[in-house]
Write a protein that holds these residues in place. Structure first.
Motif, PDB file in Angstrom:
ATOM      1  N   ASN A  92      -3.668 -17.819 -33.425  1.00 44.52           N
ATOM      2  CA  ASN A  92      -2.730 -17.740 -32.295  1.00 44.52           C
ATOM      3  C   ASN A  92      -3.365 -18.264 -31.020  1.00 44.52           C
ATOM      4  N   ILE A  93      -4.613 -17.872 -30.799  1.00 41.93           N
ATOM      5  CA  ILE A  93      -5.316 -18.301 -29.582  1.00 41.93           C
ATOM      6  C   ILE A  93      -5.535 -19.819 -29.601  1.00 41.93           C
ATOM      7  N   VAL A  94      -5.840 -20.371 -30.767  1.00 44.94           N
ATOM      8  CA  VAL A  94      -6.026 -21.829 -30.879  1.00 44.94           C
ATOM      9  C   VAL A  94      -4.749 -22.556 -30.486  1.00 44.94           C
ATOM     10  N   LEU A  95      -3.607 -22.054 -30.973  1.00 48.95           N
ATOM     11  CA  LEU A  95      -2.334 -22.695 -30.627  1.00 48.95           C
ATOM     12  C   LEU A  95      -2.072 -22.641 -29.117  1.00 48.95           C
ATOM     13  N   VAL A  96      -2.281 -21.483 -28.523  1.00 53.06           N
ATOM     14  CA  VAL A  96      -1.999 -21.323 -27.092  1.00 53.06           C
ATOM     15  C   VAL A  96      -2.998 -22.090 -26.230  1.00 53.06           C
ATOM     16  N   GLU A  97      -4.299 -21.891 -26.497  1.00 49.85           N
ATOM     17  CA  GLU A  97      -5.340 -22.475 -25.646  1.00 49.85           C
ATOM     18  C   GLU A  97      -5.522 -23.977 -25.870  1.00 49.85           C
ATOM     19  N   ASP A  98      -5.359 -24.445 -27.110  1.00 52.65           N
ATOM     20  CA  ASP A  98      -5.653 -25.851 -27.412  1.00 52.65           C
ATOM     21  C   ASP A  98      -4.410 -26.739 -27.476  1.00 52.65           C
TER      22      ASP A  98
END
Length: 477
Positions: A92-98
């Motif tokens: 989830n963090i990869v999708l949001v941050e990257d």
């Protein structure tokens, strides 16, 4: 003015049942579409991944969503909840941050009421992602416990691909015996315990048109049946064996005997010095190797000579065949040529006995290494004994523990000291002289019978490496 509220809706369901019923997808789409109307947002597109687990980030529509986000085709990604996006906090963090943040895209959750582009939203997003990941781990644990419980209850664990001679009953959740195929399993175990090789069993099954799962039998299929405890009424899951409810085809004693026989045969194959009986009868069988790749040369009969009607023997590297690596280019070697060369070299040794007597043994590094290993281990055990005494004196272990562990270490040291004495008493010189004397007692290898020639060759030659450029012989001294 450019519309900054263009929305991409992403929805997903996780089970095939939800896909078939369709309610979960439609409900998510309706709720999120109405939410967009309420917020006066423009709907760009709806991305739907039906029946795919949130654990799997390789989903067609999430991948399309990612591509479109990088092209900045929308401003907001609207989801029902974080579980719909994925249950791994990292993903989830990869999708949001990257993906989302660098392209100015906000992630909004309908049920959790946060906007991941704001500071508070980011905090909530991180917390909820961690919770979603924990939830997925709990679900996985419950599923695993359910499967273990199913195995303990004797239920079938191979419903997707039931074992040969069984069918899976979806209503009862049990394996049902196929009366037509069961005798084939009985025959496989019977032939194997009588001494037949797996290849022989495969040939017999195919010659009798006893087909496996809609195709001819293969080596692997037979070994799977021999190794599977399901045929004696047991069930194996996660390394544990459980009593099953289905009807067995063989008894447990037959299965156990088959496992002992399998271990016995595998032990022979894993022994580098062992050569199968059908490969052992020729002079070159045990000692000849490929000079290019190092593989053990195999022997086989050539095609029948049209003039003489004789099928001569040749040696070949198995890695030249498709069942090997298929990468070796070494040619075949006629038995008469290969063994003729070996015998001539051995005969030269017989004809020069004085030269043999002058040979001095090379330093036996292997012997020295063994002794050094034993000495090192004795030193380590002695150190452990000292530490055990210290532990006892400081009341950290009991007297019984001290005696038990000390006895084990002392016995081990005593054994290793005996081995050192034996190794030290045996000299390389003694072994070499004994071998040479035995060899010189053989009759002329060029005129002796084949078995005598074979014994003489194997006594003095450790390895023969053959290539098209020539043959290299390595003697045992």
């Amino acid at each position: 003015m450019m519309d900054r509220n263009k929305v991409a809706i992403y929805v997903r369901v996780s089970t095939q049942g939800q896909v078939d019923d369709g309610y979960s997808l439609d409900e998510q789409v309706d709720l999120l579409t109405n939410y967009c109307k309420l917020k006066e947002w423009t709907l760009y597109d709806v991305y739907v991944d039906p029946g795919i687990s949130g654990k799997n980030m390789h989903r067609p529509e999430i991948e399309r969503l990612t591509r479109d986000a990088k092209r900045k085709l929308f401003d907001i990604v609207l989801i029902y909840d974080l579980k719909r996006l994925g249950r791994s906090q990292k993903e989830n963090i990869v999708l949001v941050e990257d993906v989302f943040n660098p392209n100015g895209i906000r992630l909004v959750s309908f049920t959790e009421n946060f906007d991941a582009s704001t500071p508070v939203g980011k905090m909530v997003f991180g917390m909820l992602s961690a919770y979603a990941e924990l939830d997925r781990a709990n679900i996985a644990e419950r599923m695993m416990m359910g499967k273990i419980g199913r195995a303990k209850a004797g239920k079938a664990m191979s419903w997707g691909m039931p074992p040969f001679a069984y069918n899976y009953n979806k209503e009862t959740g049990d394996l049902e015996l196929d009366e037509v195929k069961a005798p084939i399993v009985e025959m496989i175990y019977s032939e194997f315990l009588k001494g037949a090789s797996v290849n022989k069993i495969v040939q017999k099954l195919n010659s009798m048109n006893y087909h496996g799962k809609n195709h001819d039998w293969k080596h692997h299929a037979v070994t799977v049946i021999i190794d599977n405890p399901v045929y004696c009424g047991m069930m194996k899951y996660m390394g544990q064996t459980y009593q099953a409810k289905h009807t067995p085809i063989i008894d447990k004693k037959t299965f156990e005997l088959a496992q002992l026989e399998r271990k016995k045969r595998l032990a022979k194959y894993h022994n580098a010095e062992w050569v199968p009986p059908f490969q052992r009868k020729y002079i070159g069988s045990k000692i000849c190797y490929c000079g290019l790749c190092g593989a053990h040369l195999k022997s086989e009969k050539d095609k029948k000579n049209k003039l003489t009607g004789i099928r001569s023997i040749s040696f070949f590297c198995p890695n030249t065949r498709s069942r090997g690596t298929g990468e070796c280019t070494n040619p075949r070697f006629k038995q008469s040529v290969l063994e003729g060369y070996i015998l001539n070299e051995v005969a030269k040794l017989q004809q020069n006995p004085e030269k043999l007597k002058d040979i001095k043994p090379a330093e036996d590094n292997e012997l020295h290494n063994k002794i050094a290993t034993y000495e090192k281990k004795i030193k380590q055990n002695t150190s452990k004994l000292s530490k055990l005494n210290d532990l006892y004196l400081n009341d950290l272990i009991s007297l019984d523990d001290l005696k038990q562990q000390s006895k084990s270490l002392l016995n081990e040291n005593e054994f290793m000291e005996e081995q050192i004495k034996l190794l030290s008493a045996t000299t390389r010189e003694d072994e070499l002289r004994k071998k040479i004397d035995t060899f010189l007692a053989f009759p002329d290898v060029l005129t002796a019978d084949y078995d005598t020639q074979k014994q003489a060759v194997e006594l003095v030659i450790s390895r023969v490496e053959a290539t098209k450029e020539g043959i290299d012989i390595f003697f045992n001294f």
